[in-house]
Design an enzyme around this catalytic site. Structure first.
Site: not given
Ligand code: CA
Ligand code: ZN
Ligand code: ZN
Length: 173
Positions: A71, A73, A78-79, A81, A86, A101, A124-125, A128, A134
């Site tokens: 997409h 970047d 990764d499908g 799971g 990120h 994303h 959470h994201e 970041h 973390h």
């Protein structure tokens, strides 16, 4: 994060955001509400404010997208799971700084329905996006691993200290 970034971040207190694409599992309204709620949690603990922009063409600081595969970047999803989303730290990657994303090959849910809880993941994201790393504090939303839906999700004192270190405590007026 390097201490030198902190003074730069202090100037970034009133942030704009946009939801550029939506989850295929949730209604637009539920997605908007959940992202808004996640930002509100960070805002309640600090001096940050967030304003949603939906005008096409207007650039904002924090772009939220649901993406699949390549997409644009260098970080294809990764499908189902594994990696759920990120985010880009502030002041890195220039245009992508602050963006989130979500991997739309995951099944996202709200209110404890089966799937990955979008509220936990968004808090959470977005942590970041705002510059938090973390932490292994067990109750922290910045814990590195998704631990499932939590009713009445709240920031831990560790999360609050983290955001306040970067952006100051909530204003008392
Ligand atoms: Ca994935
Ligand atoms: Zn990406
Ligand atoms: Zn993380």
């Amino acid at each position: 994060m390097a201490e030198s970034l902190i003074s730069d971040l202090i100037t970034l207190q009133d942030l704009t955001y946009k939801i550029q694409s939506f989850s295929s599992d949730l209604s637009r309204e539920d997605t908007e509400k959940t992202i808004g709620k996640a930002l509100q949690m960070w805002s309640n603990a600090s001096q940050l404010t967030f304003t949603r922009v939906s005008t096409p063409g207007v650039k904002v600081y924090l772009n939220v997208k649901f993406v699949s595969g390549f997409h644009g970047d260098n970080h294809p999803t990764d499908g189902p799971g594994m990696e759920l989303a990120h985010a880009f730290f502030p002041l890195h990657n220039k245009g992508l700084a602050g963006d989130v994303h979500f991997d739309d090959d995951e099944t996202f849910s709200i209110n404890g329905r089966p799937g990955v809880d979008l509220l936990w993941l968004a808090v959470h994201e977005l942590g970041h996006s705002l510059g938090l790393e973390h932490t292994f504090h067990p109750n922290a939303v910045m814990f590195p691993y998704y631990t499932g839906y939590r009713p009445n999700l709240r920031l831990s004192s560790d999360d609050r200290n983290g955001i306040q270190r970067l952006y100051g405590k909530f204003a008392l007026y």
